[in-house]
Design an enzyme around this catalytic site. Sequence first.
Site, PDB file in Angstrom:
ATOM      1  N   PHE A 179     -11.549  20.754  19.465  1.00  0.00           N
ATOM      2  CA  PHE A 179     -10.905  19.792  20.370  1.00  0.00           C
ATOM      3  C   PHE A 179     -11.236  20.217  21.805  1.00  0.00           C
ATOM      4  O   PHE A 179     -10.367  20.466  22.628  1.00  0.00           O
ATOM      5  CB  PHE A 179      -9.393  19.705  20.134  1.00  0.00           C
ATOM      6  CG  PHE A 179      -8.847  18.344  20.488  1.00  0.00           C
ATOM      7  CD1 PHE A 179      -9.203  17.225  19.750  1.00  0.00           C
ATOM      8  CD2 PHE A 179      -8.001  18.171  21.570  1.00  0.00           C
ATOM      9  CE1 PHE A 179      -8.724  15.966  20.075  1.00  0.00           C
ATOM     10  CE2 PHE A 179      -7.522  16.910  21.905  1.00  0.00           C
ATOM     11  CZ  PHE A 179      -7.879  15.815  21.155  1.00  0.00           C
TER      12      PHE A 179
ATOM     13  N   HIS B 223     -12.385  20.862  25.564  1.00  0.00           N
ATOM     14  CA  HIS B 223     -12.168  20.245  26.863  1.00  0.00           C
ATOM     15  C   HIS B 223     -13.016  20.993  27.900  1.00  0.00           C
ATOM     16  O   HIS B 223     -13.766  21.921  27.561  1.00  0.00           O
ATOM     17  CB  HIS B 223     -10.680  20.245  27.239  1.00  0.00           C
ATOM     18  CG  HIS B 223     -10.023  21.585  27.075  1.00  0.00           C
ATOM     19  ND1 HIS B 223     -10.334  22.662  27.856  1.00  0.00           N
ATOM     20  CD2 HIS B 223      -9.101  22.034  26.181  1.00  0.00           C
ATOM     21  CE1 HIS B 223      -9.606  23.697  27.493  1.00  0.00           C
ATOM     22  NE2 HIS B 223      -8.855  23.357  26.459  1.00  0.00           N
TER      23      HIS B 223
ATOM     24  N   HIS C 135     -13.238  24.820  27.785  1.00  0.00           N
ATOM     25  CA  HIS C 135     -14.195  25.404  26.838  1.00  0.00           C
ATOM     26  C   HIS C 135     -15.618  25.270  27.383  1.00  0.00           C
ATOM     27  O   HIS C 135     -16.435  26.185  27.290  1.00  0.00           O
ATOM     28  CB  HIS C 135     -14.155  24.663  25.495  1.00  0.00           C
ATOM     29  CG  HIS C 135     -12.850  24.740  24.765  1.00  0.00           C
ATOM     30  ND1 HIS C 135     -12.014  23.668  24.623  1.00  0.00           N
ATOM     31  CD2 HIS C 135     -12.260  25.769  24.132  1.00  0.00           C
ATOM     32  CE1 HIS C 135     -10.946  24.027  23.921  1.00  0.00           C
ATOM     33  NE2 HIS C 135     -11.064  25.295  23.620  1.00  0.00           N
TER      34      HIS C 135
ATOM     35  N   GLY D 273     -11.044  32.430  27.740  1.00  0.00           N
ATOM     36  CA  GLY D 273     -10.398  31.883  28.937  1.00  0.00           C
ATOM     37  C   GLY D 273      -9.227  32.748  29.390  1.00  0.00           C
ATOM     38  O   GLY D 273      -8.455  33.259  28.575  1.00  0.00           O
TER      39      GLY D 273
ATOM     40  N   LYS E   5      -6.638  31.648  30.579  1.00  0.00           N
ATOM     41  CA  LYS E   5      -5.384  30.973  30.232  1.00  0.00           C
ATOM     42  C   LYS E   5      -4.626  31.738  29.153  1.00  0.00           C
ATOM     43  O   LYS E   5      -3.409  31.805  29.154  1.00  0.00           O
ATOM     44  CB  LYS E   5      -5.691  29.555  29.776  1.00  0.00           C
ATOM     45  CG  LYS E   5      -4.565  28.975  29.002  1.00  0.00           C
ATOM     46  CD  LYS E   5      -4.330  27.549  29.244  1.00  0.00           C
ATOM     47  CE  LYS E   5      -3.095  27.126  28.504  1.00  0.00           C
ATOM     48  NZ  LYS E   5      -3.195  27.467  27.079  1.00  0.00           N
TER      49      LYS E   5
ATOM     50  N   SER F 161      -5.659  22.477  28.126  1.00  0.00           N
ATOM     51  CA  SER F 161      -5.357  23.045  26.811  1.00  0.00           C
ATOM     52  C   SER F 161      -5.465  21.933  25.787  1.00  0.00           C
ATOM     53  O   SER F 161      -5.083  20.786  26.073  1.00  0.00           O
ATOM     54  CB  SER F 161      -3.931  23.593  26.816  1.00  0.00           C
ATOM     55  OG  SER F 161      -3.471  23.779  25.494  1.00  0.00           O
ATOM     56  N   SER F 162      -5.946  22.262  24.600  1.00  0.00           N
ATOM     57  CA  SER F 162      -6.018  21.251  23.538  1.00  0.00           C
ATOM     58  C   SER F 162      -4.627  20.715  23.236  1.00  0.00           C
ATOM     59  O   SER F 162      -4.449  19.560  22.862  1.00  0.00           O
ATOM     60  CB  SER F 162      -6.629  21.850  22.280  1.00  0.00           C
ATOM     61  OG  SER F 162      -7.873  22.426  22.590  1.00  0.00           O
TER      62      SER F 162
END
Length: 277
Positions: A29, A31, A34, A144, A146, A182-183
Site C-alpha cells: 500500500f 505511498h 515508501h 523510514g 516515522k 502512513s498506509s
Amino acid sequence: MKQVVTIEELRAARGVLKGRLGLVPTMGFLHQGHLSLVDLAKRDCDAVAVSIFVNPAQFGPNEDLEAYPRDLPADLQKLEEAGVDLVWLPTPEVIYPPGFNTWVDVEGVSAPLEGAMRPGHFRGVATVVAKLFNAVGPDAAYFGQKDAQQVAVIQQMVRDLNLPVEVVVGPTLREPDGLAMSSRNAYLNTDQRMAAAVLYRALSAAQTAYRAGERDAEALRGLMRATIEAEPLARLQYVSCAHPGTLAELERVEEGALLSLAVFVGTTRLIDNIVLE
Ligand code: PAF
C-alpha cells in the site's frame, strides 16, 4: 522489473544483480514515503529490491492484520515507474513455512513505547527483517524515521548479530497539514483525517518550546498531552521524550532527543515522532 515469490526465485534473480544492492522492506500500500526510500536507495545503490509482505507476526491478535490496506497492482505500477529492479512478494508460507520456530528478540530498546503497547510486535519485526536480509543479501536497507523505534530495534539487531547491512534512515514525509504519511491514514474518514493533524501539532508545540529554551522533558510531554487532549476526536495512548538510541525517558532534554507519541483517532492508531534540534 523482475517479480519473484519463492526463496529459490529470489536467490536466482538476486544473483544476476551487480554492484551495491539496496533493499526497501515494505508491507505494501505504497505511498510517497515508501517511494522516497526507493529514491534514496536508487541514489546510492546500483540496484534496488523492494519486498512487499504484510507480516502476520508483527500484528497482535486484536490488531488490523486482516483489514490492513492492500493494493498490489497499484504498488507494482509505482515500483515499475520508480525504476525498481526486483520485487519480492513472499507468501506467509514462504516466510513462515510449517515447523518455523526461530525468533529474533531484541531486548531493551524493544521494551518501552510501541513495545509496551504492542507485545510481540518487535519480535515479529526483527524476525522478518532478519529473514529479509538473509534471503535478499542487500548491502544497504532503507527504513523510514516515522517508525523511529523500529529503526532503533533494527540497528541494535544489526550490531548484535553482525549483519553485513548498512541501515539507512529516510526522513518522514508529511501531508501539507503535517500528518505523517502512513498506509493506515487510509482508515480515516474526513473528520478524522482533519483531526489527525493534531499529532504533528503536538510535536511542533514541544519543538517550539524546546527552541525557546525549555529543557524540562516533563514540560514537553505535558505540552504534547495538552495539545492532543484538546482534540475531541483524538485519544492519547502515550507521549515520550526519550534518548534516541536507548529510548529511555529523559528528565532534562538534550539536542537529538526523540519526541514521540501514539494516538487513536477513532479506531485508527497513529504514531509520529520528531528529533529535537
Ligand atoms: O515498516 C514496515 O513496513 C514493516 O515493519 C517492515 C519493516 C517492512 C517489516 O515488516
